[in-house]
Design an enzyme around this catalytic site. Sequence first.
Site, mmCIF file in Angstrom:
data_model
loop_
_atom_site.group_PDB
_atom_site.id
_atom_site.type_symbol
_atom_site.label_atom_id
_atom_site.label_comp_id
_atom_site.label_asym_id
_atom_site.label_seq_id
_atom_site.Cartn_x
_atom_site.Cartn_y
_atom_site.Cartn_z
ATOM 1 N N LEU A 47 19.293 41.557 -8.396
ATOM 2 C CA LEU A 47 20.018 41.220 -7.142
ATOM 3 C C LEU A 47 21.107 40.323 -7.121
ATOM 4 C CD1 LEU A 47 16.664 41.066 -4.550
ATOM 5 C CD2 LEU A 47 18.571 42.781 -4.502
ATOM 6 N N ASP A 83 23.513 31.266 -13.567
ATOM 7 C CA ASP A 83 22.341 31.973 -13.965
ATOM 8 C C ASP A 83 22.046 31.022 -15.474
ATOM 9 O OD1 ASP A 83 20.907 34.795 -13.760
ATOM 10 O OD2 ASP A 83 20.472 33.976 -15.358
ATOM 11 N N ASP A 102 20.944 24.167 -13.704
ATOM 12 C CA ASP A 102 19.508 24.452 -13.132
ATOM 13 C C ASP A 102 19.880 24.056 -11.552
ATOM 14 O OD1 ASP A 102 17.001 24.357 -12.332
ATOM 15 O OD2 ASP A 102 16.222 22.949 -14.089
ATOM 16 N N ASN A 138 19.703 32.951 -4.888
ATOM 17 C CA ASN A 138 18.879 33.976 -5.097
ATOM 18 C C ASN A 138 18.139 33.759 -6.504
ATOM 19 O OD1 ASN A 138 18.589 37.138 -5.598
ATOM 20 N ND2 ASN A 138 19.451 36.478 -7.366
ATOM 21 N N TYR A 162 4.184 32.118 -5.342
ATOM 22 C CA TYR A 162 5.636 32.815 -4.878
ATOM 23 C C TYR A 162 5.612 33.042 -3.318
ATOM 24 C CZ TYR A 162 9.037 36.588 -4.516
ATOM 25 O OH TYR A 162 10.105 37.296 -4.184
ATOM 26 N N LYS A 219 8.423 31.372 -1.022
ATOM 27 C CA LYS A 219 9.358 32.173 -0.158
ATOM 28 C C LYS A 219 9.027 31.881 1.330
ATOM 29 C CE LYS A 219 11.769 34.133 -3.278
ATOM 30 N NZ LYS A 219 13.210 33.808 -3.333
ATOM 31 N N THR A 222 13.802 45.021 -9.483
ATOM 32 C CA THR A 222 14.388 43.771 -10.172
ATOM 33 C C THR A 222 13.469 43.654 -11.155
ATOM 34 O OG1 THR A 222 13.407 42.086 -8.857
ATOM 35 C CG2 THR A 222 15.462 42.581 -8.196
#
Length: 331
Positions: free
Chosen positions: A43, A62, A101, A128, A199, A203, A233
């Site tokens: 993504l 990244d 990071d 993201n 997770y 989120k 992904t």
Amino acid sequence: MDQQRATPTEGTPTEGTPTQEAPTQDRPAAGRVVVVTGAGRGLGRAHALAFARAGARVVVNDLGVALDGAGGTALSAETPAGQVAAEIRAMGGEAAVSTDDVADSQGAARLVRTALEHFGGLDTLVNNAGYLRDRMLVNLEEDDWDAVVRVHLKGHFLTMKHAAGYWRAESKAGRTRRARIVNTSSGAGLLGAVGQGNYAAAKAGVAALTLVAAAEFGRYGVQVNAVAPAARTRMTERTFAARMAAPADGSFDAMAPENVSPLVVHLGSDACEGVTGRVFEAEGGRITLMDGWRRGAHIDKGARWEPAELAAPLQGLLHRSPDPEPVYGAG
């Protein structure tokens, strides 16, 4: 990168000169400087390329880590971030690379500083970055909890903190920017997901953090929204392999990550005006405004309840209310 660089949160001088290119229908992000975290693959890569095609100058961030967050590579053209930046330049766009990071305060500050140094400002932050360490709760180790919450939730907080510090300084100096933040939540965070407690919790926190940031940052000219994408992904193609597979017949690939990027570009552009504190689910060609927690039916005795009194009233309350959306993977 120099670990001792000053943070940009109080109007640090910049070296670049912002472009004056005006947005158009074909290039809605023209003139904007955009940071995309986790932009080396999936993504994030799709978002970075879409912003570049829309005219933005992009900082591609990244760490280059594995799916579980392990590893990572030094700053070079061979990193996932470096490869995406090369793609952007090959199409005639402008890109800078960051392997910082985002869940480290100095790293998040350097990320913002990269935008200021290379492009003279910052207009849009797309959060993201993330990874998975899936386990059932009874098997979930504390380190796996901490690592996932750190990168998803703390990573959103720190990048927003340092970006908003810059925008606050700009506003105080009379240079209020039409800034945008697009965070990444998930259906797992909004509805829950079996085997993804860490997770899902992170989120869900991103969704709540989006609401708070929208309320706090509006005075600086910042709109803050979130997307909950459903796309193919590294984090989904194995967990939901059958659902995420590309169609063999060449028909519309609803799970292609590129389907989510137009919404992200719009939310991150000047064209999106007056929209803040919202969460949108994006899947294929469908965009859904998520309602979130709302006050529903209620009971009120007008005095303190006794535990023994509550069985029938609570059943009545539930009977008058819609059933919750099912948790992913339940039943």
